[in-house]
Design a protein around this motif. Structure first.
Motif, PDB file in Angstrom:
ATOM      1  N   TYR A 213      -1.255   0.503   4.394  1.00 43.13           N
ATOM      2  CA  TYR A 213      -1.686   1.520   4.024  1.00 43.13           C
ATOM      3  C   TYR A 213      -1.900   1.750   1.937  1.00 43.13           C
ATOM      4  O   TYR A 213      -1.343   1.512   1.805  1.00 43.13           O
ATOM      5  N   GLN A 214      -3.440   2.670   2.454  1.00 50.31           N
ATOM      6  CA  GLN A 214      -3.566   2.333   1.209  1.00 50.31           C
ATOM      7  C   GLN A 214      -3.874   3.872   0.405  1.00 50.31           C
ATOM      8  O   GLN A 214      -4.514   4.549   1.668  1.00 50.31           O
ATOM      9  N   SER A 215      -3.259   4.164  -0.596  1.00 55.03           N
ATOM     10  CA  SER A 215      -3.100   5.488  -1.505  1.00 55.03           C
ATOM     11  C   SER A 215      -4.974   5.620  -2.249  1.00 55.03           C
ATOM     12  O   SER A 215      -5.823   4.867  -1.587  1.00 55.03           O
ATOM     13  N   LYS A 216      -5.260   6.632  -2.903  1.00 54.78           N
ATOM     14  CA  LYS A 216      -6.361   6.835  -3.440  1.00 54.78           C
ATOM     15  C   LYS A 216      -6.173   5.906  -5.064  1.00 54.78           C
ATOM     16  O   LYS A 216      -4.643   5.486  -5.356  1.00 54.78           O
ATOM     17  N   VAL A 225       2.442  11.346  -9.037  1.00 53.04           N
ATOM     18  CA  VAL A 225       2.055  11.431  -7.499  1.00 53.04           C
ATOM     19  C   VAL A 225       2.062  12.888  -7.193  1.00 53.04           C
ATOM     20  O   VAL A 225       1.568  13.074  -5.162  1.00 53.04           O
ATOM     21  N   LYS A 277      -4.661   0.521  -6.868  1.00 58.16           N
ATOM     22  CA  LYS A 277      -3.885   1.445  -5.206  1.00 58.16           C
ATOM     23  C   LYS A 277      -2.463   1.337  -5.128  1.00 58.16           C
ATOM     24  O   LYS A 277      -2.422   0.074  -5.277  1.00 58.16           O
ATOM     25  N   GLU A 292       2.198  13.574   3.997  1.00 57.63           N
ATOM     26  CA  GLU A 292       2.125  13.352   2.653  1.00 57.63           C
ATOM     27  C   GLU A 292       2.948  14.860   2.154  1.00 57.63           C
ATOM     28  O   GLU A 292       2.919  14.164   0.804  1.00 57.63           O
ATOM     29  N   THR A 297      -1.686  11.154  -3.188  1.00 65.19           N
ATOM     30  CA  THR A 297      -1.361  10.190  -2.987  1.00 65.19           C
ATOM     31  C   THR A 297      -2.689   9.406  -2.377  1.00 65.19           C
ATOM     32  O   THR A 297      -3.205   8.181  -1.804  1.00 65.19           O
ATOM     33  N   PHE A 299      -2.898   8.550   1.218  1.00 61.67           N
ATOM     34  CA  PHE A 299      -2.742   7.730   2.499  1.00 61.67           C
ATOM     35  C   PHE A 299      -4.029   7.705   3.844  1.00 61.67           C
ATOM     36  O   PHE A 299      -4.585   6.811   4.303  1.00 61.67           O
ATOM     37  N   ASN A 302      -7.313   6.797   2.900  1.00 64.03           N
ATOM     38  CA  ASN A 302      -7.949   5.871   2.260  1.00 64.03           C
ATOM     39  C   ASN A 302      -7.235   5.130   2.794  1.00 64.03           C
ATOM     40  O   ASN A 302      -8.719   3.604   3.139  1.00 64.03           O
ATOM     41  N   THR A 303      -7.100   5.122   3.759  1.00 65.05           N
ATOM     42  CA  THR A 303      -6.743   3.980   5.327  1.00 65.05           C
ATOM     43  C   THR A 303      -7.686   3.798   5.950  1.00 65.05           C
ATOM     44  O   THR A 303      -7.769   4.718   6.440  1.00 65.05           O
TER      45      THR A 303
END
Length: 563
Positions: A213-216, A225, A277, A292, A297, A299, A302-303
């Protein structure tokens, strides 16, 4: 020679006149008169019994060749012809004749996961020093599974299988050079609702969840954040886990809070300085969602939710049925048309033509004709009479049998059904006329030898153009085959049926002849036993007279010689 006890010298005194040969000839003459005619009748009756049994068997075989016509059952049989390979079909009797178009968009699938690789089946997956609990959910059922301290990959496999949840665990050797052993979980059921949910955060990370799982992107891990106090929530298979995040919390502090507060739930995070990230990982599979709150973030934006260790994703089948969009949790579809089962094999379009099983109808009519002719041949052989060759069939005068072929042919050719046809009079006006259809209209004819001829093409044409008329003529309440089956039952079914009564008659005759023969034999044996005793007495008297005569003759001769 007859056995008359100790009378072994019979005939000695009479010079062979009163001998066993005489008694035997007399006895044989009596047996020829009193017993042999009944033996002939007995043999004839026994032959009739055997021939009747053979005939009843052939009649039963004949009946079985067209019994499906009773009550029109055979006309309800259906075939499902398919044009296309994406769907195969099975159809029961009575389903309405129709055409169906199936366009398969996707097949139903079951859930399949694979773990990361291990060097052997005995690799430890719990070295925590304590027994641990994992939670397995499948098809609406959840079970807690205890994993013993020191448990291996194979122990985990066995524990999941022993839970009997509908999830099958297996270990495969991939053949890889390093860590070739993987644990595979496979759900037994297809359908999008039958996903595997497994929380295993207390044991080794099997890496079933391969999603990162990736954030910005952030410029550094000191960036904030959130601008306000908020709550960050992760829901795993219905269990919500949350942390409170204060305003202006940095990326690094946010990561620490995740690892410290959510680590026990198999949730971890780190900052990737190369990409800028936040990367978050979950040691669970199933329903996972992220809320969130007011965090920036991103997520969820971006995921990319692609899990390379999810070999196959549970999903429904999707297809159109005659243009209507439908989903099912299986590839076996049996709830749209009662009596029709459609098996989805692949994507693509298939047409299904449900039609009357005319091949079976035609085959059984041909079987009827063949069985009828075999029966006629059998009866002709049993009832034939040829004065020149002096051949008389065993049932030549038995009306119960000689009438069978006549009755059956009468049933077939004296049965009728009606039809309405359009006609035109001399003025050009159209009117309808009711006509009668008989066996010849359906392809049956009787040749001069008494056998049936059958025109299959004529029958096929009638079956294609007027299937209701064919059914009415053969299987209606007064249908030809219906009446023929009832007639056969009257011949063979039950103790009071025609041929069973005849068989009982022969059985009684056989018993009567056997009794007559036994009684006559006893009388004859007794008669000649007495006669043998009388012959012995007469023979002894004659022998005595002969001895006396010889003595007198010798005395006379002696007196003559003395002179």
């Amino acid at each position: 020679m007859a056995d008359f006890g100790t009378l072994s010298s019979l005939g000695a005194g009479s010079g062979g006149v009163l001998s066993y040969n005489v008694i035997d000839k007399l006895k044989q003459a009596d047996e020829a008169t009193m017993i042999d005619p009944f033996k002939t009748r007995l043999t004839n009756t026994q032959n009739k019994e055997k021939s009747l049994t053979d005939l009843i068997t052939q009649i039963s075989l004949f009946k079985s060749s067209f019994s499906d016509f009773k009550d029109g059952e055979i006309f309800q049989k259906r075939l499902a012809d398919t044009n296309g390979s994406s769907v195969s079909a099975e159809v029961n009797s009575g389903v309405a004749v129709q055409n169906i178009t199936m366009d398969v968009k996707q097949l139903a699938q079951n859930d399949i996961y694979q773990s990361k690789g291990y060097d052997s089946e005995d690799s430890k997956i719990n070295d925590s020093g304590d027994d641990q609990t994992i939670h397995l959910t499948y098809a609406g059922e959840t079970k807690d599974i205890t994993i013993k301290d020191g448990a291996t990959l194979s122990d985990l496999r066995d524990a999941i299988n022993n839970a009997d949840m509908g999830v099958t665990a297996s270990i495969i050797n991939t053949g890889a050079d390093d860590n070739p052993y993987k644990l595979v979980l496979k759900g037994d059921k297809t359908g999008k609702d039958n996903i595997i949910k497994l929380d295993y955060s207390n044991i080794d990370d099997l890496n079933f969840n391969d999603i990162s799982y990736q954030s910005k992107k952030y410029d550094s891990d000191s960036d904030s954040v959130t601008d306000s106090d908020t709550t960050f929530k992760v829901t795993i298979n219905g269990d919500e886990h949350s942390i409170d995040v204060a305003a202006n919390t940095s990326v690094s502090d946010f990561i620490d809070k995740i690892n410290n507060d959510l680590g026990d739930y198999g949730i971890s995070a780190k900052y990737n300085s190369d990409t800028g990230k936040i990367e978050m990982h979950m040691e669970s599979i199933g329903d996972i969602s992220i809320d969130e709150g007011d965090l920036n973030t991103a997520f969820n934006d971006n995921t990319e939710f692609e899990n390379d260790n999810r070999v196959q994703t549970a999903q429904n089948s999707e297809f159109t049925y005659n243009g209507v969009d439908i989903q099912r949790d299986s590839n076996k579809i049996d709830d749209i048309v009662v009596g029709l089962t459609m098996n989805l094999n692949s994507t693509g379009t298939t047409t299904i033509n449900i039609k009357q099983d005319t091949d079976t109808i035609n085959k059984e009519v041909n079987d009827f004709v063949s069985g009828y002719n075999s029966l006629v041949s059998k009866i002709q052989d049993l009832t034939k009479y040829d004065a020149d060759k002096k051949i008389v069939g065993i049932f030549q005068n038995e009306s119960a049998i000689t009438s069978i072929t006549r009755d059956l042919s009468g049933i077939l050719f004296n049965s009728f059904t009606t039809d309405t046809i359009n006609k035109t009079d001399k003025n050009g006006q159209t009117y309808q006329e009711t006509i009668s259809l008989n066996a010849t209209d359906f392809g049956f004819t009787m040749n001069r030898t008494g056998f049936l001829d059958f025109d299959s093409s004529k029958f096929d044409k009638m079956l294609k153009e007027n299937p209701d008329k064919v059914e009415d003529f053969l299987s209606g309440d007064n249908g030809a085959f219906t009446k023929a089956l009832d007639y056969i039952d009257s011949l063979t079914k039950g103790p009071n049926s025609t041929l069973e009564l005849l068989n009982s008659q022969y059985t009684n005759e056989e018993k009567s002849y056997q009794k007559t023969i036994e009684d006559a034999q006893k009388r004859i044996d007794t008669k000649y036993q007495i006669m043998a005793q009388q012959f012995a007495s007469y023979d002894e008297m004659i022998n005595s007279y002969n001895v006396q005569a010889q003595t007198i003759q010798q005395s006379i001769q002696a007196m003559i010689n003395a002179k």
